[in-house]
Design a protein around this motif. Structure first.
Motif, PDB file in Angstrom:
ATOM      1  N   SER A  62      -6.309   3.039  -7.630  1.00 45.60           N
ATOM      2  CA  SER A  62      -7.436   3.327  -8.508  1.00 45.60           C
ATOM      3  C   SER A  62      -7.916   2.058  -9.219  1.00 45.60           C
ATOM      4  N   GLY A  63      -6.967   1.265  -9.706  1.00 42.06           N
ATOM      5  CA  GLY A  63      -7.320   0.032 -10.408  1.00 42.06           C
ATOM      6  C   GLY A  63      -8.016  -0.968  -9.502  1.00 42.06           C
ATOM      7  N   ALA A  64      -7.554  -1.087  -8.254  1.00 40.63           N
ATOM      8  CA  ALA A  64      -8.174  -2.007  -7.301  1.00 40.63           C
ATOM      9  C   ALA A  64      -9.605  -1.592  -7.001  1.00 40.63           C
ATOM     10  N   GLU A  65      -9.821  -0.284  -6.865  1.00 42.08           N
ATOM     11  CA  GLU A  65     -11.186   0.208  -6.623  1.00 42.08           C
ATOM     12  C   GLU A  65     -12.091  -0.095  -7.818  1.00 42.08           C
ATOM     13  N   THR A  66     -11.556   0.087  -9.019  1.00 42.59           N
ATOM     14  CA  THR A  66     -12.342  -0.179 -10.228  1.00 42.59           C
ATOM     15  C   THR A  66     -12.676  -1.662 -10.341  1.00 42.59           C
ATOM     16  N   ILE A  67     -11.702  -2.524 -10.069  1.00 41.73           N
ATOM     17  CA  ILE A  67     -11.931  -3.968 -10.141  1.00 41.73           C
ATOM     18  C   ILE A  67     -13.005  -4.396  -9.153  1.00 41.73           C
ATOM     19  N   GLY A  68     -12.990  -3.789  -7.954  1.00 40.05           N
ATOM     20  CA  GLY A  68     -14.023  -4.094  -6.980  1.00 40.05           C
ATOM     21  C   GLY A  68     -15.388  -3.577  -7.393  1.00 40.05           C
ATOM     22  N   ALA A  69     -15.409  -2.429  -8.059  1.00 40.62           N
ATOM     23  CA  ALA A  69     -16.683  -1.826  -8.444  1.00 40.62           C
ATOM     24  C   ALA A  69     -17.330  -2.514  -9.639  1.00 40.62           C
ATOM     25  N   ASP A  70     -16.509  -2.936 -10.610  1.00 38.02           N
ATOM     26  CA  ASP A  70     -17.101  -3.528 -11.823  1.00 38.02           C
ATOM     27  C   ASP A  70     -17.212  -5.052 -11.775  1.00 38.02           C
ATOM     28  N   GLY A  71     -16.845  -5.647 -10.631  1.00 36.20           N
ATOM     29  CA  GLY A  71     -17.046  -7.080 -10.450  1.00 36.20           C
ATOM     30  C   GLY A  71     -15.945  -7.968 -10.970  1.00 36.20           C
ATOM     31  N   ARG A  72     -14.815  -7.391 -11.363  1.00 39.53           N
ATOM     32  CA  ARG A  72     -13.721  -8.234 -11.861  1.00 39.53           C
ATOM     33  C   ARG A  72     -12.970  -8.948 -10.749  1.00 39.53           C
ATOM     34  N   ASP A  73     -13.461  -8.824  -9.526  1.00 36.48           N
ATOM     35  CA  ASP A  73     -12.913  -9.596  -8.413  1.00 36.48           C
ATOM     36  C   ASP A  73     -13.863 -10.719  -7.998  1.00 36.48           C
ATOM     37  N   SER A  74     -14.875 -10.971  -8.831  1.00 39.87           N
ATOM     38  CA  SER A  74     -15.931 -11.930  -8.443  1.00 39.87           C
ATOM     39  C   SER A  74     -15.402 -13.344  -8.271  1.00 39.87           C
ATOM     40  N   CYS A  75     -14.320 -13.696  -8.954  1.00 36.44           N
ATOM     41  CA  CYS A  75     -13.823 -15.086  -8.911  1.00 36.44           C
ATOM     42  C   CYS A  75     -12.975 -15.353  -7.673  1.00 36.44           C
ATOM     43  N   PHE A  76     -12.614 -14.330  -6.922  1.00 43.50           N
ATOM     44  CA  PHE A  76     -11.791 -14.588  -5.732  1.00 43.50           C
ATOM     45  C   PHE A  76     -12.295 -13.880  -4.480  1.00 43.50           C
ATOM     46  N   ARG A  77     -13.469 -13.281  -4.540  1.00 46.41           N
ATOM     47  CA  ARG A  77     -14.029 -12.597  -3.362  1.00 46.41           C
ATOM     48  C   ARG A  77     -14.350 -13.594  -2.265  1.00 46.41           C
ATOM     49  N   ASP A 121      -2.487  -8.423 -13.377  1.00 50.97           N
ATOM     50  CA  ASP A 121      -3.331  -9.226 -14.270  1.00 50.97           C
ATOM     51  C   ASP A 121      -4.783  -8.781 -14.133  1.00 50.97           C
ATOM     52  N   ALA A 122      -5.107  -7.633 -14.708  1.00 54.38           N
ATOM     53  CA  ALA A 122      -6.431  -7.038 -14.512  1.00 54.38           C
ATOM     54  C   ALA A 122      -7.569  -7.920 -15.005  1.00 54.38           C
ATOM     55  N   ASN A 123      -7.283  -8.814 -15.951  1.00 52.71           N
ATOM     56  CA  ASN A 123      -8.316  -9.704 -16.484  1.00 52.71           C
ATOM     57  C   ASN A 123      -8.255 -11.094 -15.865  1.00 52.71           C
ATOM     58  N   PHE A 124      -7.707 -11.184 -14.679  1.00 52.32           N
ATOM     59  CA  PHE A 124      -7.498 -12.464 -14.005  1.00 52.32           C
ATOM     60  C   PHE A 124      -8.755 -13.330 -13.973  1.00 52.32           C
ATOM     61  N   CYS A 125      -9.890 -12.737 -13.675  1.00 49.52           N
ATOM     62  CA  CYS A 125     -11.134 -13.504 -13.581  1.00 49.52           C
ATOM     63  C   CYS A 125     -11.730 -13.832 -14.949  1.00 49.52           C
ATOM     64  N   LEU A 126     -11.202 -13.269 -16.011  1.00 51.63           N
ATOM     65  CA  LEU A 126     -11.819 -13.407 -17.321  1.00 51.63           C
ATOM     66  C   LEU A 126     -11.106 -14.382 -18.244  1.00 51.63           C
ATOM     67  N   HIS A 127      -9.881 -14.780 -17.900  1.00 48.90           N
ATOM     68  CA  HIS A 127      -9.136 -15.659 -18.814  1.00 48.90           C
ATOM     69  C   HIS A 127      -8.975 -17.057 -18.217  1.00 48.90           C
ATOM     70  N   TRP A 128      -8.468 -17.974 -19.026  1.00 49.80           N
ATOM     71  CA  TRP A 128      -8.285 -19.377 -18.639  1.00 49.80           C
ATOM     72  C   TRP A 128      -6.812 -19.705 -18.391  1.00 49.80           C
ATOM     73  N   GLY A 129      -6.015 -18.692 -18.097  1.00 51.64           N
ATOM     74  CA  GLY A 129      -4.593 -18.903 -17.825  1.00 51.64           C
ATOM     75  C   GLY A 129      -3.699 -18.044 -18.686  1.00 51.64           C
ATOM     76  N   PHE A 130      -4.169 -17.695 -19.878  1.00 53.28           N
ATOM     77  CA  PHE A 130      -3.412 -16.852 -20.801  1.00 53.28           C
ATOM     78  C   PHE A 130      -4.291 -15.674 -21.213  1.00 53.28           C
ATOM     79  N   ASP A 131      -3.746 -14.485 -21.113  1.00 57.27           N
ATOM     80  CA  ASP A 131      -4.470 -13.287 -21.534  1.00 57.27           C
ATOM     81  C   ASP A 131      -4.092 -13.013 -22.987  1.00 57.27           C
ATOM     82  N   MET A 132      -4.924 -13.456 -23.901  1.00 60.35           N
ATOM     83  CA  MET A 132      -4.582 -13.375 -25.320  1.00 60.35           C
ATOM     84  C   MET A 132      -4.455 -11.929 -25.791  1.00 60.35           C
ATOM     85  N   ASN A 133      -5.259 -11.016 -25.236  1.00 62.66           N
ATOM     86  CA  ASN A 133      -5.139  -9.602 -25.615  1.00 62.66           C
ATOM     87  C   ASN A 133      -3.777  -9.052 -25.209  1.00 62.66           C
TER      88      ASN A 133
END
Length: 244
Positions: free
Chosen positions: A229-244, A94-106
């Protein structure tokens, strides 16, 4: 002079016969409404309780325990899970985990465009299914999942959702939770998982009974590289901000 009693009009029941039917219908509707409200109350209480209490067991774990005789599981707090494990799970599932409200509409739109052949369930939806509901495809389960997922997102923090997810996910037949999986595959604790080990565990999550983290197939190896690779990218672009 005697009169002939009037007969009821054709096509209509006598009023005395309609009253009990109407009364029974009202009782059924009333008890149905009460049952629905009671069930909703139970789920609301569980959602609130599990926001800070750890779920003791779920339906699927009970089923597997009955089938296998026992299961391996051990709950660990978020602080005792290697941070890279959280990023790896998000990268894999769920790469957009921090960006959605429970459902990834995309992801849902992409799944519909591809004819429903690809999954679109978020980590939040999987938590709801694993903790509160049952496995298997049915409209009732999907409807309940659709109601409970926003409730969980509203009351739980994203970190709590991911913590519960990693503690209830199945990683092998009868092996539940990241601590049991880390011990089972690598003989380490969840807090000591390396980026490679975390990615391997994340790589088997969609099909844990057919994939192995300790004896990976070529598919699992390739998926592992992608997850690292994806985990490194998520850490670099801040998409882990909601669970750090």
């Amino acid at each position: 002079m005697a009169t002939t009693p009037k007969k009821p009009r054709k096509g209509k029941e006598p009023a005395p016969l309609l009253a009990p039917v109407r009364s029974l219908r009202r009782q059924i509707l009333r008890w149905t409404a009460r049952a629905v409200l009671a069930i909703a109350g139970v789920f609301a209480a569980l959602v609130l309780l599990f926001s800070f209490l750890n779920p003791p067991v779920n339906i699927y774990q009970l089923q597997e325990s009955a089938r296998l005789g026992a299961v391996q599981r051990e709950w660990v707090a978020w602080e005792d899970i290697a941070p890279v494990m959280g990023r790896s799970a998000v990268a894999a599932e769920d790469a957009n985990f921090c960006l959605h409200w429970g459902f990834d509409m995309n992801a849902i739109r992409a799944a519909v465009a591809q004819g429903g052949n690809r999954g679109a369930s978020t980590i939040s939806q999987q938590v709801v299914k694993n903790v509160f509901l049952w496995h298997g495809r049915s409209w009732l389960r999907k409807a309940m999942e659709g109601v409970l997922t926003p409730a969980v997102e509203l009351i739980w923090s994203k970190q709590r959702i991911l913590e519960v997810y990693l503690n209830v996910a199945e990683f092998d037949e009868g092996v539940f939770g990241v601590q049991a999986a880390a011990r089972h595959y690598f003989n380490v604790n969840a807090r000591d998982l390396s980026p490679l080990q975390a990615a391997r565990l994340a790589a088997i999550l969609p099909d844990p009974k057919a994939r192995s983290a300790s004896n990976p197939s070529d598919f699992v190896r390739n998926r592992t590289r992608s997850i690292i690779s994806g985990a490194e990218t998520i850490g670099a672009d801040g998409r882990d901000s909601c669970f750090r």
